[in-house]
Design an enzyme around this catalytic site. Structure first.
Site, short mmCIF file in Angstrom:
data_model
loop_
_atom_site.label_atom_id
_atom_site.label_comp_id
_atom_site.label_asym_id
_atom_site.label_seq_id
_atom_site.Cartn_x
_atom_site.Cartn_y
_atom_site.Cartn_z
N ARG A 96 -55.97 1.02 -35.05
CA ARG A 96 -55.56 1.36 -36.81
C ARG A 96 -54.85 -0.15 -37.42
NH1 ARG A 96 -51.53 5.48 -36.78
NH2 ARG A 96 -49.82 3.47 -37.57
N HIS A 105 -50.20 4.50 -41.10
CA HIS A 105 -50.53 5.97 -40.86
C HIS A 105 -50.90 6.48 -42.10
CE1 HIS A 105 -50.68 9.94 -39.46
NE2 HIS A 105 -50.41 10.42 -40.65
N TYR A 142 -42.52 0.19 -35.74
CA TYR A 142 -42.67 0.88 -33.67
C TYR A 142 -44.03 0.13 -33.22
CZ TYR A 142 -45.99 3.59 -36.82
OH TYR A 142 -47.36 3.50 -37.65
#
Lengths: 361, 326
Positions: A257, A261, A270
């Site tokens: 990805r 998100h 993160y």
């Protein structure tokens, strides 16, 4: 006495590597450059739509949107291998697949813009709307497949989910059903390495997610999820097997990805920029362009006209979406039941009256 | 005419539905060769075959979830949950998908399914086998929640639920599965959903209940009648959507109302009915609306079960309080 009573293997398939070089023989469908161009064009449109949706969100004209940058091959390869009569059950990051299924750009914009009409697909009438609660559509796919099997049809269900979904009980339960009843269903995991902030390594101690199918009694395999030719090939084979009575199949498409998100997420909290930058070298579109260009099937002018065409298509869809008036308030009631029960009449009338008082549309 | 128990009526109704509509399929744990733990599906696999009556692995959530898929593909699935205490894995599917499928696709996909489960206490069953948590489902728009109180109503309401184009949660009061018998024809006649039934007409007080508690409620009405009080008794039958017109019309006539249910007292369907009487029937009231329910406790194990369940005496004394209120 102790003896080995079961062993298993999980294969990994790649046909086109990140440099755009073939690492295996081209499958029959891929011998036709036109087919490869079709897959390439779909990936480019998906990414262009992605960028537009994110910018619409940033300017307050679209709700939260989950980008799929970097995962175009999973969606395009999977949906392209399906027949029209198959049923697609998506998670929420599959606009690239839905486009191929015939869900229009306007419908997708309406959905993410907060309008139920976005799931009233004009194209694939039996395809499911997006499943927002993660993994909850896995049992639907088993149910759809059971319906197909009971009627003896040569159709199959395709259920796409993320790596995080594979930790859920209802996904395991569905795989168990798909195995024990030998259902015509192909589960595809879009393993993009991140479930919001949780990396794949913290999601499961299993070496591969594909091997989880083996516990349910049907095959699981990995594929390079950034290689649209390989994704198409393994899904195509799994679907042909499923439609002809061979039962369920699990495909773990290994990708990454590259985006946050969703538009509500900040992935820099993160994971490092270095990690993401390194992964850009593997993304699916440029390797395909390299391959097509090097095999003389694609030229600079083709690329330019494709980008212009995508921009035009998307612009037209955005205009139509923005010009679509919101539904009247009574529409909240009108699709609750086949016929609105008498007990709801007063509330429906009150919603209409309140809207009239406010001078709403 | 033949006499049927409530569980026998369920069996008869399922058989009729399987017979009249080839898209109806039953599935659940132990419902095939075993005929279900309460025998609600006894003999059906022999009559209709393994493609219509399917024994499933043990996974309640996926039964509801697969029903959504089957229904979207044109089947009318009727999954059985063995006991309501095991229904909770199915909640997510009923709330997040079954109830919403029509609305979120503007009617493109629909979900005609009936989730059946025996519910309620009074049979000295093990832990988790006796709760009455119908209010959880009654809270959800898009669902119907139907509870029969007699064999005839079980037969007719279940047939109507299966024929209904939308999802229905059909809760069977297992305490009275075999407690009463009723004469009726296996004539395929459904009974209206979304409507209360006036079980007994009266003028002095309205007693409202559903499921197995109808029996304590009717017994209370009998006791009240011995003292000259004529109670009107209403079987709610469909908890969502709620037919308040029938209840309000009765309260307008009697001016007094007591609601009786086995579920815990607070935040239940009784609270909704009482609130609606307050909103729309206040001027008819001669006394506060009373509620008789289970206590707000965990359903006790078998030894104290009888202390938990609302008794006829508790219903009578609540009715007396309402009747004597000035």
């Amino acid at each position: 006495m102790t003896k080995i009573v079961a062993t298993f293997e999980v294969s990994y398939t790649q046909i086109l590597n990140k440099s755009g070089k073939l690492t295996g023989p081209l499958p029959a469908f891929a011998q036709d450059p036109e087919k490869l161009i079709e897959l390439y064009r779909a990936m480019v449109l998906s990414r262009a739509f992605d960028a537009k949706a994110v910018s619409l969100h940033r300017t307050g004209r679209l709700g939260t949107f989950p980008s799929a940058v970097g995962q175009e091959a999973v969606c395009v390869g999977t949906a392209s291998a399906m027949q029209e009569t198959d049923v697609f059950l998506p998670s929420f990051r599959e606009h690239g697949a839905q486009l191929i299924r015939g869900v229009t750009l306007v419908e997708q914009l309406l959905y993410w813009g907060g309008d139920e009409r976005g799931s009233d697909f004009s194209g694939p009438k039996k395809d499911f709307p997006m499943a927002v609660p993660v993994g909850t559509h896995a049992p639907h796919a088993a149910g759809v497949a059971l319906a197909m099997k009971l009627r003896g049809e040569e159709r199959a269900a395709v259920c796409l989910m993320g790596d995080g979904a594979t930790s859920r009980g209802d996904v395991y339960e569905s795989w168990n059903m798909a195995g024990v009843w030998s259902l015509p269903v192909v589960y595809v995991i879009n393993n993009n390495q991140w479930a919001i902030s949780l990396p794949r390594s913290a999601q499961s101690a299993a070496e591969t997610l594909a091997q989880k199918a083996i516990a349910a009694g049907f095959p699981g395999e990995q594929v390079d999820g950034n290689d649209v030719i390989a994704v198409y090939d393994v899904v195509d084979k799994a679907l042909k097997k499923a439609r002809s009575g061979g039962g369920a199949h699990l495909i773990e498409a290994v990708t990454y990805r590259l985006s946050d998100h969703t538009t509500a997420d900040d992935a820099s909290r993160y994971r490092s920029d270095e990690e993401v930058s390194a992964r850009w070298s593997e993304e699916p579109i440029s390797r395909m362009r390299t391959y097509l260009t090097e095999s003389s099937a694609w030229k600079k002018e083709d690329e330019e006209s494709l980008l212009a065409e995508c921009a035009k298509t998307i612009e037209a869809a955005v205009e139509e979406y923005l010009a679509t008036k919101p539904l009247p308030p009574e529409s909240m009631f009108d699709y609750l039941y086949a016929e609105l029960p008498a007990a709801y009449a007063a509330q429906r009338a009150a919603a209409v009256a309140a809207s009239d008082e406010n001078g709403d549309d | 005419m033949t006499e049927h128990t409530l569980v026998g009526a369920v069996n008869l109704s399922l058989a009729k539905a399987l017979e009249e509509d080839e898209t109806v399929i039953l599935f659940g744990e132990d419902i095939g060769v075993d005929g279900g733990v309460f025998r609600a599906t006894d003999g059906l696999v022999d009559r209709f075959g393994k493609d219509r009556v399917l024994d499933t692995p043990l996974a309640e959530g996926v039964l509801a979830g697969m029903s959504v898929g089957l229904a979207a593909e044109g089947f009318r699935p009727v999954p059985e949950i063995q006991f309501m205490g095991f229904i909770y894995p199915a909640l997510e599917q009923m709330i997040s998908h079954a109830s919403r499928l029509r609305n979120r696709t503007r009617g493109r996909l629909t979900c005609p399914m009936v989730l059946r489960a025996p519910y309620g206490g009074g049979i000295h069953a093990p832990e988790h086998h006796s709760e009455s948590t119908e209010a959880m489902f009654a809270h959800i728009p898009g669902l119907r929640v139907v509870i029969p109180s007699s064999p005839r109503r079980a037969y007719g309401l279940l047939l109507s639920a299966i024929r209904d184009p939308d999802p229905v949660v059909f809760l069977e009061p297992k305490r009275i599965y075999r407690a009463v018998r009723e004469d009726f024809e296996d004539d395929g006649e459904g009974m209206p959903l979304d409507s209360c039934f006036i079980q007994r007409e009266g003028t002095d007080i309205t007693l409202v209940s559903w499921g197995a508690m109808m029996h304590e409620t009717l017994a209370a009405a009998d006791q009240l009648a011995e003292h000259g009080t004529r109670a009107e008794v209403i079987d709610v039958a469909t908890l969502r959507p709620l037919d308040m017109d029938t209840i309000l019309a009765s309260v307008e006539k009697t001016g007094r109302c007591v609601i009786v249910h086995e579920a815990v007292r607070s935040n239940g369907v009784g609270a909704e009915i009482a609130a609606r009487i307050g909103e729309d029937g206040l001027l008819s009231l001669l006394a506060p609306v009373g509620r008789v329910g289970g206590y707000d406790t965990i359903m006790p194990l078998a030894r104290l079960e009888g202390r938990y369940m609302p008794s006829t005496e508790r219903v009578v004394s609540a009715a007396r309080r309402a009747l004597e209120f000035e």
